[in-house]
Each structure stands twice: as C-alpha cells, then as structure tokens.
Design an enzyme around this catalytic site. Sequence first.
Site, PDB file in Angstrom:
ATOM      1  N   GLU A 120       1.763  -7.459   3.262  1.00  0.00           N
ATOM      2  CA  GLU A 120       2.306  -6.876   4.352  1.00  0.00           C
ATOM      3  C   GLU A 120       2.374  -7.900   5.797  1.00  0.00           C
ATOM      4  O   GLU A 120       1.317  -8.345   5.863  1.00  0.00           O
ATOM      5  CB  GLU A 120       2.001  -5.459   4.819  1.00  0.00           C
ATOM      6  CG  GLU A 120       0.722  -5.464   5.239  1.00  0.00           C
ATOM      7  CD  GLU A 120       0.444  -3.771   5.715  1.00  0.00           C
ATOM      8  OE1 GLU A 120       1.198  -3.222   6.120  1.00  0.00           O
ATOM      9  OE2 GLU A 120      -0.622  -3.238   4.958  1.00  0.00           O
ATOM     10  N   ASP A 123       6.215   0.454   7.434  1.00  0.00           N
ATOM     11  CA  ASP A 123       4.728   0.317   7.040  1.00  0.00           C
ATOM     12  C   ASP A 123       4.508   1.218   5.939  1.00  0.00           C
ATOM     13  O   ASP A 123       4.081   2.183   6.235  1.00  0.00           O
ATOM     14  CB  ASP A 123       3.834   0.531   8.202  1.00  0.00           C
ATOM     15  CG  ASP A 123       2.457   0.251   8.082  1.00  0.00           C
ATOM     16  OD1 ASP A 123       2.132  -0.371   6.997  1.00  0.00           O
ATOM     17  OD2 ASP A 123       1.509   0.535   8.752  1.00  0.00           O
ATOM     18  N   ASP A 177      -0.302   4.859   0.936  1.00  0.00           N
ATOM     19  CA  ASP A 177      -0.536   5.452   2.070  1.00  0.00           C
ATOM     20  C   ASP A 177       0.136   5.168   3.275  1.00  0.00           C
ATOM     21  O   ASP A 177       0.460   3.940   3.523  1.00  0.00           O
ATOM     22  CB  ASP A 177      -2.149   5.570   2.118  1.00  0.00           C
ATOM     23  CG  ASP A 177      -2.746   4.056   2.407  1.00  0.00           C
ATOM     24  OD1 ASP A 177      -2.275   3.311   2.066  1.00  0.00           O
ATOM     25  OD2 ASP A 177      -3.725   4.167   3.183  1.00  0.00           O
ATOM     26  N   HIS A 191       3.340   2.786  12.506  1.00  0.00           N
ATOM     27  CA  HIS A 191       2.568   3.689  13.054  1.00  0.00           C
ATOM     28  C   HIS A 191       3.195   4.558  14.324  1.00  0.00           C
ATOM     29  O   HIS A 191       2.521   5.470  14.774  1.00  0.00           O
ATOM     30  CB  HIS A 191       1.086   3.354  13.645  1.00  0.00           C
ATOM     31  CG  HIS A 191       0.243   2.752  12.466  1.00  0.00           C
ATOM     32  ND1 HIS A 191      -0.937   2.340  12.515  1.00  0.00           N
ATOM     33  CD2 HIS A 191       0.646   2.072  11.217  1.00  0.00           C
ATOM     34  CE1 HIS A 191      -1.204   1.850  11.496  1.00  0.00           C
ATOM     35  NE2 HIS A 191      -0.276   1.610  10.688  1.00  0.00           N
ATOM     36  N   GLU A 206      -5.348   1.769   2.353  1.00  0.00           N
ATOM     37  CA  GLU A 206      -5.088   0.651   3.229  1.00  0.00           C
ATOM     38  C   GLU A 206      -5.201   0.931   4.885  1.00  0.00           C
ATOM     39  O   GLU A 206      -5.949   0.487   5.639  1.00  0.00           O
ATOM     40  CB  GLU A 206      -3.631  -0.239   3.190  1.00  0.00           C
ATOM     41  CG  GLU A 206      -3.624  -1.622   3.871  1.00  0.00           C
ATOM     42  CD  GLU A 206      -3.364  -1.628   5.384  1.00  0.00           C
ATOM     43  OE1 GLU A 206      -3.903  -2.459   5.990  1.00  0.00           O
ATOM     44  OE2 GLU A 206      -2.848  -0.594   5.739  1.00  0.00           O
ATOM     45  N   GLU A 207      -4.623   2.184   5.044  1.00  0.00           N
ATOM     46  CA  GLU A 207      -4.655   2.631   6.389  1.00  0.00           C
ATOM     47  C   GLU A 207      -6.160   3.194   6.922  1.00  0.00           C
ATOM     48  O   GLU A 207      -6.210   3.525   8.075  1.00  0.00           O
ATOM     49  CB  GLU A 207      -3.559   3.760   6.542  1.00  0.00           C
ATOM     50  CG  GLU A 207      -2.155   3.144   6.591  1.00  0.00           C
ATOM     51  CD  GLU A 207      -1.768   2.372   7.373  1.00  0.00           C
ATOM     52  OE1 GLU A 207      -2.389   1.952   8.404  1.00  0.00           O
ATOM     53  OE2 GLU A 207      -0.452   1.819   7.349  1.00  0.00           O
ATOM     54  N   HIS A 227       0.717  -1.138  -0.095  1.00  0.00           N
ATOM     55  CA  HIS A 227      -0.075   0.058   0.099  1.00  0.00           C
ATOM     56  C   HIS A 227       0.864   1.296  -0.201  1.00  0.00           C
ATOM     57  O   HIS A 227       1.966   1.176   0.622  1.00  0.00           O
ATOM     58  CB  HIS A 227      -0.927   0.071   1.132  1.00  0.00           C
ATOM     59  CG  HIS A 227      -0.371  -0.057   2.527  1.00  0.00           C
ATOM     60  ND1 HIS A 227      -0.038   1.248   3.259  1.00  0.00           N
ATOM     61  CD2 HIS A 227      -0.105  -0.918   3.432  1.00  0.00           C
ATOM     62  CE1 HIS A 227       0.640   0.910   4.502  1.00  0.00           C
ATOM     63  NE2 HIS A 227       0.315  -0.272   4.552  1.00  0.00           N
TER      64      HIS A 227
HETATM   65 ZN    ZN Z   1       0.842  -1.356   6.466  1.00  0.00          ZN
END
Ligand code: ZN
Length: 399
Positions: free
Chosen positions: A173, A111, A82, A370, A145-146, A80
């Site tokens: 992922e 991520d 984003d 994150h 995705e997020e 992804h």
């Molecule tokens: Zn991710």
Amino acid sequence: MSTVEIDYSKHAAVINLQNYLRVKCVHPDVNYDDTINFLTAQATAMGLPQKHVLSPNNPVLLITWEGLQPELPSILLNSHMDTVPVEGTWKHAPFAAEIEDGNIYGRGTQDMKSASIQHLEAVRALIAKGKRLKRTVHLSFVPDEEKGGERGMREFVKTEAFRSLNVGFALDEGLANAGEEYLVFSGEKTKWQMKIVCTGKAGHGSMFLPDNSGEKVRHIINRFMELRDKYRQQLVDDASLTIGDVTTINLTKLEGGVLTNIVPEKFTATFDIRLATTVNHELFENMINRWCKEAGSGVTIEFESKDPYTPPTRMDNSNAYWVAMKGSIENMGISITQRTLPATSDARFLRSHCPVLNFTPMRRVPPMPHQTDERLPLQVFVEGIQVYENILQAVGNVQ
Ligand code: ZN
C-alpha cells in the site's frame, strides 16, 4: 463539445467493491471469517488456486495466477484485510458503501480494501482478455496490519509458504495524492517508540528535595523537544523535503504522580519517533543514552518498538521491475513522484526479502486513511484497475 459524465456505479468492479466494503473486518475485535469467505469465493469464481497460511485468528490468503514460466521469480500484490475502527459522525454509514456525487464512502475505501478489489479485478480482466504473463502473480491478503503487522506479515515472511513464492518484486500500500501524479514510495521511516523512566526520591511537596524525578523528566522532554524543533524547522526551510524525509518526534504519554503534595518516585515520558532513512541508528541511540545520563541517576529507556533499519528499494535502472512499472504508468500519460512513506506499512517486513514499492493508484484525491467520511472517487478506483492491468503486464513479463 460537452463533457460526458460516466456513471461508474453500475460497473461490475464497483459493485464488487461495495460488497467487500460491507464485510466488516474492523479492530479491535477483528474477525476475519467473513472476509476470508468473500475473498475465497472471488478466487473460486476466477478459477484460481488459493492457499491459507497462519492461523484462523490471523489468516493469510494467497491467490495465485500461474505464469508461463513459473520458475521465474514471481510478482506479489499485497493488501491487508483489516481496517481501523470508525469514529466521529459520518455522512454515510461507514459500512454501507453508499455512492454520492461519484464518490464511494466507507471504511477501507482508501485503506485499503479498494486496492484488494483492484488487484482481483486486474487479474480477472487480464484472464478475460486471454492474456498470459511469463511470471506468476500472487495476491496476498494479510491480517493485523493496522495493529502493526506483528501477527500478520511479520510472521508470514518467516513461513515456507512465503519462501516458496520466490517473490521477485512486490507492491504494497501507498498513499493517495491530491495532485495529478501518482506517489510511489521506495521505503519508509523506521518506527522507534520508547518510554523514558525517570526515577528519584519521593518526598514532601513543600521542599526542595534532591534527586528529583520532575527535574529529570524535564531534562528529557527538553532534549527531545529541542531536536523535534530542529527537524520541524528543516521541513519548513527546505521546500524540497516532505514529511517522509525528516525524523518526527512526538511526546505521546506522560505518567506519574500519586498525590498533589507528594513528589513522586517516578515519572515516565513516552515518545513516538519515526526515523528518517538517513539517520544512523547507532548514533541516535547513543545520543538518547547520553541525555538519560545527563538527566541524572535512575533514568532508563524501555523500548516499546525498535524496528531495524531497512534500506529503501532501488528506483533506478538497476531495478528492471521498477523500470517496467514506471514505463507502463507513464505510457498512460500519468507522472510519478517518488517519496519516502511517512508512516509504517507491512512493506517493512517484506523489504528485507524482495524489492517492494508502496503504491496504490489514487490521484486527484486527498489522502483520507483512518478518517471520518473516508471515500474514493469511483473514477479513480476504475482507473486504478487499468493501471494494475498495465503494471502487471509490464512487470510480469520482465526478462
Ligand atoms: Zn493500510
């Protein structure tokens, strides 16, 4: 003999990662234009065809390396584009991609912008070495995705563009591991998020009035928390279990009330539940319905999300792709631990169409998705490119 420290900072792939990390693709007001331009330029430089799917606001980019037998089911490497927003005070500016002590800092280093670049670099390296695989390899770069992937992968798998890929095996992922081995996730827990609405009669705060919304919400919270205790204890008692193996329940919102001296008509309690793969969804829902009945009249469930059950991908000899992938990693002297992903990923939309494993080659590094100061050791990043090269050669040549 002294250990020679290798300086990876001049590595072309590292510079490519730095450039990608500097292209912001951040929620909430995410804009994919610059990211698509960056990735499109990569494909052009490699001489690979590309395809744009879905809308400019939520674009999917497909880059394709055709195999010698393109009629065979293909291999899909998904990532992804984003990232989540930045919070807290960072040691290094989160979009500067600065390197310190062999670590690259930045939002997306784990991520999962590093994986996007590794996918590209692995294919680039194989092409440069003159390799051809039997199977076609597709790299997909997806949005949203997020935010849950509802506008990204969920829609993409419904398109003719996805169907025409004829995917035989996909990787999406995974998570970093602080230990020596890689983690591979065969499935993920199912996300159910729900609001329990408890209604009753409003009245004066000085009375014992019947039909009380506070009593009802207490009953609901007690039931959920008792079950939460039980699952938490299972994790404590059984050392073989990880967080991916047990259902988690959390009270995430409590709403209601107008004035201190008024018993309100309504309280709501919101729960975030991640069901273990062993949970029977029907029985679980029946249980919650029973709790609502016990709590009294006017207690109802409003689902915010209620994902369906998706069986985990097989990780045994019946899955030739997995056997090939496992062999290619173990040949590098790296061992693998199988887990269930504790959170959700886009793989939950893919998994009903093709076998998919959650895997990103990050070991000897604690998971930091994150988080503030998200970072990745360059050595881990560079090793991961070689790992993808080897995996592609293995799964891309499965008979
Ligand atoms: Zn991710």
